[in-house]
Design an enzyme around this catalytic site. Sequence first.
Site, PDB file in Angstrom:
ATOM      1  N   ASP A 192       2.908   2.926  -6.570  1.00  0.00           N
ATOM      2  CA  ASP A 192       2.307   2.175  -5.343  1.00  0.00           C
ATOM      3  C   ASP A 192       3.097   2.585  -3.707  1.00  0.00           C
ATOM      4  O   ASP A 192       2.993   3.477  -3.285  1.00  0.00           O
ATOM      5  CB  ASP A 192       1.065   1.419  -5.565  1.00  0.00           C
ATOM      6  CG  ASP A 192      -0.455   3.049  -6.591  1.00  0.00           C
ATOM      7  OD1 ASP A 192      -0.104   3.302  -6.910  1.00  0.00           O
ATOM      8  OD2 ASP A 192      -1.193   1.878  -7.008  1.00  0.00           O
ATOM      9  N   GLU A 306      -8.472   0.961  -6.927  1.00  0.00           N
ATOM     10  CA  GLU A 306      -8.107   1.552  -5.561  1.00  0.00           C
ATOM     11  C   GLU A 306      -5.725   1.849  -6.009  1.00  0.00           C
ATOM     12  O   GLU A 306      -5.292   1.603  -6.946  1.00  0.00           O
ATOM     13  CB  GLU A 306      -7.737   0.183  -4.427  1.00  0.00           C
ATOM     14  CG  GLU A 306      -9.116  -0.179  -4.938  1.00  0.00           C
ATOM     15  CD  GLU A 306      -9.765   0.580  -3.444  1.00  0.00           C
ATOM     16  OE1 GLU A 306      -9.150   1.798  -3.223  1.00  0.00           O
ATOM     17  OE2 GLU A 306     -10.965   0.706  -3.006  1.00  0.00           O
ATOM     18  N   CYS A 307      -5.895   3.051  -5.293  1.00  0.00           N
ATOM     19  CA  CYS A 307      -3.995   3.564  -5.322  1.00  0.00           C
ATOM     20  C   CYS A 307      -3.299   2.344  -4.351  1.00  0.00           C
ATOM     21  O   CYS A 307      -2.104   2.685  -4.937  1.00  0.00           O
ATOM     22  CB  CYS A 307      -4.231   4.759  -4.690  1.00  0.00           C
ATOM     23  SG  CYS A 307      -4.609   4.845  -2.684  1.00  0.00           S
ATOM     24  N   GLY A 308      -4.060   1.707  -3.291  1.00  0.00           N
ATOM     25  CA  GLY A 308      -2.804   0.061  -3.061  1.00  0.00           C
ATOM     26  C   GLY A 308      -2.994   0.893  -1.166  1.00  0.00           C
ATOM     27  O   GLY A 308      -2.970  -0.197  -0.676  1.00  0.00           O
TER      28      GLY A 308
END
Length: 322
Positions: A192, A306-308
Amino acid sequence: FFTMRTAILLISLAFLLQSAHAFLPCLPSPIPPLVSRSQTLSPSSAPFPRYTSPRFRPLSLSLSMSTKAKEATKELNKENEKSRLAYLEEQLLSDLKNAAERFENPVFTTALIAGDDVILHGINKAGLFDKIKVVFIDTYHLFPETLEFLETVEKHYGFKALRYAPKDCASPEEFEEKYGDDLFLEDVEEYDRLAKVEPLLRGLKENKTKLWVNGRRRDHGFERAALEVWEDEKMNPLAYWTFEDCWKYIRAEGVPYHPLHDDGYPSLGDMHSTLRVDKDKWFQYGMERAGRFQNMQNADGSPKTECGIHTVPKTDGSGSGD
Protein backbone atom coordinates in the site's frame (compact mmCIF):
# COMPACT_ATOMS: atom_id res chain seq x y z
CA PHE A 1 -92.66 -9.25 60.26
CA PHE A 2 -90.66 -6.93 58.05
CA THR A 3 -87.41 -8.66 58.94
CA MET A 4 -88.78 -12.15 58.23
CA ARG A 5 -90.21 -11.04 54.89
CA THR A 6 -86.98 -9.41 53.84
CA ALA A 7 -85.01 -12.52 54.76
CA ILE A 8 -87.31 -14.75 52.67
CA LEU A 9 -86.87 -12.42 49.63
CA LEU A 10 -83.11 -12.40 49.94
CA ILE A 11 -82.97 -16.21 50.23
CA SER A 12 -85.18 -16.56 47.15
CA LEU A 13 -83.02 -14.12 45.15
CA ALA A 14 -79.85 -15.98 46.12
CA PHE A 15 -81.42 -19.29 45.06
CA LEU A 16 -82.40 -17.85 41.65
CA LEU A 17 -78.90 -16.49 41.04
CA GLN A 18 -77.28 -19.77 42.03
CA SER A 19 -79.59 -21.67 39.67
CA ALA A 20 -78.80 -19.29 36.81
CA HIS A 21 -75.03 -19.72 37.41
CA ALA A 22 -75.41 -23.48 37.14
CA PHE A 23 -76.78 -23.16 33.61
CA LEU A 24 -74.50 -20.23 32.57
CA PRO A 25 -71.01 -20.91 33.98
CA CYS A 26 -69.60 -17.79 32.33
CA LEU A 27 -71.43 -15.66 34.89
CA PRO A 28 -69.43 -14.70 37.99
CA SER A 29 -70.24 -16.58 41.13
CA PRO A 30 -72.87 -14.63 43.13
CA ILE A 31 -71.29 -15.64 46.43
CA PRO A 32 -67.49 -15.33 46.25
CA PRO A 33 -65.47 -17.33 48.75
CA LEU A 34 -64.15 -15.46 51.71
CA VAL A 35 -60.48 -14.54 51.74
CA SER A 36 -58.77 -13.90 55.01
CA ARG A 37 -56.40 -10.95 55.46
CA SER A 38 -53.50 -13.38 55.75
CA GLN A 39 -54.09 -14.78 52.26
CA THR A 40 -52.92 -13.34 48.92
CA LEU A 41 -55.45 -13.23 46.16
CA SER A 42 -53.61 -14.61 43.12
CA PRO A 43 -55.08 -14.46 39.63
CA SER A 44 -55.64 -18.20 39.67
CA SER A 45 -57.58 -18.03 42.94
CA ALA A 46 -59.56 -14.91 42.11
CA PRO A 47 -63.30 -15.19 42.68
CA PHE A 48 -64.03 -13.89 39.19
CA PRO A 49 -63.08 -15.86 36.07
CA ARG A 50 -60.07 -14.46 34.13
CA TYR A 51 -60.72 -12.93 30.74
CA THR A 52 -59.17 -14.92 27.90
CA SER A 53 -58.63 -12.97 24.68
CA PRO A 54 -59.68 -14.59 21.42
CA ARG A 55 -56.93 -16.10 19.24
CA PHE A 56 -54.98 -13.33 17.48
CA ARG A 57 -55.68 -13.11 13.80
CA PRO A 58 -53.45 -10.75 11.78
CA LEU A 59 -55.36 -8.39 9.58
CA SER A 60 -54.43 -7.85 5.97
CA LEU A 61 -54.59 -4.49 4.23
CA SER A 62 -56.76 -4.73 1.18
CA LEU A 63 -57.85 -1.36 -0.15
CA SER A 64 -58.52 -2.62 -3.66
CA MET A 65 -56.64 0.24 -5.29
CA SER A 66 -57.63 0.98 -8.83
CA THR A 67 -55.13 0.79 -11.65
CA LYS A 68 -55.32 4.56 -11.91
CA ALA A 69 -54.43 4.95 -8.23
CA LYS A 70 -51.48 2.58 -8.56
CA GLU A 71 -50.16 4.55 -11.52
CA ALA A 72 -50.53 7.71 -9.47
CA THR A 73 -48.29 6.31 -6.72
CA LYS A 74 -45.65 5.46 -9.30
CA GLU A 75 -45.72 8.99 -10.66
CA LEU A 76 -45.48 10.47 -7.16
CA ASN A 77 -42.45 8.30 -6.42
CA LYS A 78 -40.82 9.47 -9.64
CA GLU A 79 -41.45 13.07 -8.67
CA ASN A 80 -39.90 12.47 -5.24
CA GLU A 81 -36.88 10.80 -6.82
CA LYS A 82 -36.44 13.64 -9.30
CA SER A 83 -36.70 16.19 -6.49
CA ARG A 84 -34.13 14.34 -4.35
CA LEU A 85 -31.63 14.06 -7.20
CA ALA A 86 -32.07 17.76 -7.97
CA TYR A 87 -31.34 18.62 -4.35
CA LEU A 88 -28.29 16.34 -4.22
CA GLU A 89 -26.92 17.81 -7.43
CA GLU A 90 -27.45 21.35 -6.19
CA GLN A 91 -25.54 20.51 -3.00
CA LEU A 92 -22.76 18.81 -4.99
CA LEU A 93 -22.24 21.74 -7.35
CA SER A 94 -22.36 24.24 -4.49
CA ASP A 95 -19.72 22.33 -2.50
CA LEU A 96 -17.46 21.97 -5.53
CA LYS A 97 -17.70 25.71 -6.20
CA ASN A 98 -16.85 26.46 -2.56
CA ALA A 99 -13.88 24.10 -2.83
CA ALA A 100 -12.61 25.97 -5.88
CA GLU A 101 -13.23 29.45 -4.46
CA ARG A 102 -12.12 29.06 -0.84
CA PHE A 103 -9.17 26.68 -1.01
CA GLU A 104 -5.86 26.75 -2.82
CA ASN A 105 -5.27 24.21 -5.58
CA PRO A 106 -7.98 21.65 -4.75
CA VAL A 107 -7.29 18.17 -6.08
CA PHE A 108 -9.79 15.39 -6.81
CA THR A 109 -8.41 11.84 -6.70
CA THR A 110 -10.45 9.40 -8.75
CA ALA A 111 -10.59 5.61 -9.01
CA LEU A 112 -13.30 5.96 -11.71
CA ILE A 113 -15.92 4.02 -9.73
CA ALA A 114 -19.59 5.10 -9.79
CA GLY A 115 -19.38 7.82 -7.13
CA ASP A 116 -16.21 9.24 -8.67
CA ASP A 117 -17.97 9.38 -12.03
CA VAL A 118 -20.71 11.47 -10.42
CA ILE A 119 -18.10 13.90 -9.07
CA LEU A 120 -16.36 14.17 -12.45
CA HIS A 121 -19.73 14.97 -14.01
CA GLY A 122 -20.33 17.60 -11.32
CA ILE A 123 -16.94 19.23 -11.89
CA ASN A 124 -17.72 19.43 -15.58
CA LYS A 125 -21.25 20.77 -15.00
CA ALA A 126 -19.88 23.46 -12.70
CA GLY A 127 -17.17 24.34 -15.22
CA LEU A 128 -14.37 23.73 -12.74
CA PHE A 129 -11.85 21.50 -14.51
CA ASP A 130 -9.53 24.50 -14.75
CA LYS A 131 -9.68 24.99 -10.96
CA ILE A 132 -9.95 21.45 -9.59
CA LYS A 133 -7.16 19.16 -10.77
CA VAL A 134 -7.86 15.47 -11.25
CA VAL A 135 -5.25 13.02 -9.94
CA PHE A 136 -5.25 9.33 -10.90
CA ILE A 137 -3.13 6.76 -9.02
CA ASP A 138 -1.96 3.84 -11.19
CA THR A 139 -0.90 1.06 -8.81
CA TYR A 140 0.31 -1.06 -11.75
CA HIS A 141 -2.20 -3.67 -10.60
CA LEU A 142 -5.43 -2.15 -11.92
CA PHE A 143 -7.83 -3.70 -14.40
CA PRO A 144 -6.87 -2.85 -18.01
CA GLU A 145 -10.43 -1.58 -18.46
CA THR A 146 -9.80 1.06 -15.78
CA LEU A 147 -6.94 2.62 -17.74
CA GLU A 148 -9.00 2.49 -20.93
CA PHE A 149 -11.97 4.13 -19.20
CA LEU A 150 -9.74 6.94 -17.93
CA GLU A 151 -8.96 7.84 -21.54
CA THR A 152 -12.68 7.65 -22.34
CA VAL A 153 -13.71 10.18 -19.69
CA GLU A 154 -10.76 12.44 -20.49
CA LYS A 155 -12.01 12.71 -24.06
CA HIS A 156 -15.65 12.98 -22.98
CA TYR A 157 -15.11 15.91 -20.61
CA GLY A 158 -12.06 17.43 -22.25
CA PHE A 159 -9.59 17.29 -19.35
CA LYS A 160 -6.30 15.53 -18.67
CA ALA A 161 -5.74 13.67 -15.42
CA LEU A 162 -2.41 13.88 -13.62
CA ARG A 163 -1.18 10.30 -13.39
CA TYR A 164 0.98 9.07 -10.53
CA ALA A 165 2.52 5.61 -10.17
CA PRO A 166 4.97 3.88 -7.80
CA LYS A 167 8.16 5.90 -7.46
CA ASP A 168 11.18 4.89 -9.55
CA CYS A 169 9.15 2.31 -11.48
CA ALA A 170 8.34 3.15 -15.07
CA SER A 171 6.13 0.12 -15.71
CA PRO A 172 4.37 -2.80 -14.03
CA GLU A 173 7.19 -5.06 -15.16
CA GLU A 174 9.77 -2.87 -13.44
CA PHE A 175 7.70 -2.84 -10.23
CA GLU A 176 7.46 -6.64 -10.28
CA GLU A 177 11.18 -7.01 -10.96
CA LYS A 178 12.01 -4.72 -8.08
CA TYR A 179 9.50 -5.89 -5.45
CA GLY A 180 8.27 -9.26 -6.67
CA ASP A 181 4.81 -10.24 -7.89
CA ASP A 182 3.42 -11.22 -4.45
CA LEU A 183 4.27 -8.17 -2.37
CA PHE A 184 0.57 -7.53 -1.70
CA LEU A 185 0.43 -10.96 -0.04
CA GLU A 186 3.78 -10.92 1.71
CA ASP A 187 3.55 -7.40 3.15
CA VAL A 188 0.28 -5.61 2.39
CA GLU A 189 1.22 -2.47 4.30
CA GLU A 190 4.44 -2.08 2.31
CA TYR A 191 2.53 -2.71 -0.91
CA ASP A 192 0.00 0.00 0.00
CA ARG A 193 2.81 2.41 0.87
CA LEU A 194 4.66 1.88 -2.41
CA ALA A 195 1.72 1.56 -4.81
CA LYS A 196 -0.85 3.93 -3.31
CA VAL A 197 0.17 6.11 -0.38
CA GLU A 198 3.49 7.44 -1.65
CA PRO A 199 2.16 8.29 -5.14
CA LEU A 200 -0.84 10.05 -3.57
CA LEU A 201 1.22 12.13 -1.15
CA ARG A 202 3.61 13.02 -3.95
CA GLY A 203 0.70 14.16 -6.11
CA LEU A 204 -0.81 16.31 -3.37
CA LYS A 205 2.55 17.84 -2.53
CA GLU A 206 3.61 18.59 -6.11
CA ASN A 207 0.29 20.32 -6.77
CA LYS A 208 0.54 22.31 -3.51
CA THR A 209 -3.03 21.47 -2.65
CA LYS A 210 -4.83 22.68 0.46
CA LEU A 211 -7.91 20.53 -0.12
CA TRP A 212 -8.23 16.90 -1.12
CA VAL A 213 -11.58 16.10 -2.78
CA ASN A 214 -12.55 12.40 -2.73
CA GLY A 215 -15.56 10.14 -3.13
CA ARG A 216 -16.02 8.64 0.33
CA ARG A 217 -19.62 8.25 1.56
CA ARG A 218 -21.34 7.35 4.83
CA ASP A 219 -22.96 4.24 3.39
CA HIS A 220 -19.59 2.69 2.54
CA GLY A 221 -19.55 1.10 6.01
CA PHE A 222 -19.22 1.76 9.72
CA GLU A 223 -15.68 3.15 9.33
CA ARG A 224 -17.16 6.03 7.33
CA ALA A 225 -20.62 6.23 8.89
CA ALA A 226 -20.03 9.65 10.51
CA LEU A 227 -18.41 11.43 7.57
CA GLU A 228 -19.17 15.07 6.97
CA VAL A 229 -18.78 16.87 3.64
CA TRP A 230 -16.09 19.17 5.02
CA GLU A 231 -13.44 17.30 6.98
CA ASP A 232 -10.51 19.67 7.59
CA GLU A 233 -8.18 19.11 4.62
CA LYS A 234 -10.47 16.54 3.03
CA MET A 235 -13.76 17.22 1.29
CA ASN A 236 -16.31 14.45 0.74
CA PRO A 237 -18.97 15.94 -1.57
CA LEU A 238 -20.98 12.70 -1.70
CA ALA A 239 -20.92 12.06 2.06
CA TYR A 240 -24.73 12.03 2.32
CA TRP A 241 -25.41 10.26 -0.97
CA THR A 242 -26.14 6.54 -1.13
CA PHE A 243 -24.86 4.08 -3.71
CA GLU A 244 -28.40 3.92 -5.10
CA ASP A 245 -28.45 7.73 -5.38
CA CYS A 246 -25.26 7.58 -7.42
CA TRP A 247 -26.73 5.10 -9.88
CA LYS A 248 -30.04 6.93 -10.19
CA TYR A 249 -28.10 10.10 -10.97
CA ILE A 250 -25.88 8.27 -13.47
CA ARG A 251 -28.96 6.96 -15.28
CA ALA A 252 -30.82 10.27 -15.19
CA GLU A 253 -27.86 12.35 -16.38
CA GLY A 254 -26.33 9.85 -18.80
CA VAL A 255 -23.04 9.90 -16.88
CA PRO A 256 -20.27 7.71 -18.39
CA TYR A 257 -19.41 4.86 -16.01
CA HIS A 258 -16.82 2.10 -15.74
CA PRO A 259 -17.67 -0.81 -18.09
CA LEU A 260 -16.87 -3.42 -15.44
CA HIS A 261 -19.87 -2.28 -13.40
CA ASP A 262 -21.97 -4.04 -16.02
CA ASP A 263 -19.88 -7.17 -15.45
CA GLY A 264 -20.88 -7.41 -11.78
CA TYR A 265 -18.29 -5.25 -10.03
CA PRO A 266 -19.88 -2.61 -7.76
CA SER A 267 -16.44 -1.19 -6.94
CA LEU A 268 -13.09 -1.38 -8.71
CA GLY A 269 -9.60 -1.58 -7.29
CA ASP A 270 -6.63 -3.86 -7.88
CA MET A 271 -7.30 -6.98 -9.94
CA HIS A 272 -5.81 -9.32 -7.34
CA SER A 273 -8.23 -8.27 -4.57
CA THR A 274 -11.49 -7.30 -6.31
CA LEU A 275 -14.41 -9.65 -6.87
CA ARG A 276 -17.91 -9.43 -8.29
CA VAL A 277 -20.90 -9.01 -5.97
CA ASP A 278 -24.48 -10.19 -6.56
CA LYS A 279 -26.30 -7.18 -7.99
CA ASP A 280 -29.29 -7.85 -5.74
CA LYS A 281 -27.04 -6.89 -2.81
CA TRP A 282 -25.37 -3.79 -4.26
CA PHE A 283 -27.62 -1.26 -2.55
CA GLN A 284 -27.52 -2.88 0.88
CA TYR A 285 -25.56 -0.99 3.51
CA GLY A 286 -21.81 -1.32 2.96
CA MET A 287 -22.15 -3.79 0.10
CA GLU A 288 -20.65 -1.57 -2.60
CA ARG A 289 -17.19 -2.39 -1.25
CA ALA A 290 -17.97 -6.01 -0.29
CA GLY A 291 -15.92 -7.30 -3.20
CA ARG A 292 -12.82 -5.26 -2.31
CA PHE A 293 -9.68 -6.43 -0.45
CA GLN A 294 -10.63 -10.08 -0.75
CA ASN A 295 -8.41 -12.57 1.11
CA MET A 296 -6.36 -9.69 2.53
CA GLN A 297 -5.57 -8.90 6.16
CA ASN A 298 -3.96 -6.06 8.05
CA ALA A 299 -0.74 -6.60 9.98
CA ASP A 300 -2.76 -7.22 13.17
CA GLY A 301 -4.76 -9.99 11.47
CA SER A 302 -7.99 -7.99 11.10
CA PRO A 303 -9.83 -8.01 7.77
CA LYS A 304 -8.62 -5.31 5.41
CA THR A 305 -11.20 -2.62 4.60
CA GLU A 306 -9.05 0.36 3.57
CA CYS A 307 -6.30 0.67 0.99
CA GLY A 308 -4.20 2.90 3.20
CA ILE A 309 -4.55 6.33 1.63
CA HIS A 310 -7.35 7.37 3.99
CA THR A 311 -5.59 6.13 7.12
CA VAL A 312 -2.38 8.13 6.72
CA PRO A 313 -1.94 10.43 9.75
CA LYS A 314 -1.79 14.17 9.13
CA THR A 315 1.67 15.68 9.18
CA ASP A 316 1.12 19.45 8.97
CA GLY A 317 -1.28 22.03 7.59
CA SER A 318 -0.14 21.69 4.01
CA GLY A 319 -2.87 19.25 3.06
CA SER A 320 -0.32 16.71 1.85
CA GLY A 321 -0.42 14.60 5.01
CA ASP A 322 -3.65 12.84 4.07
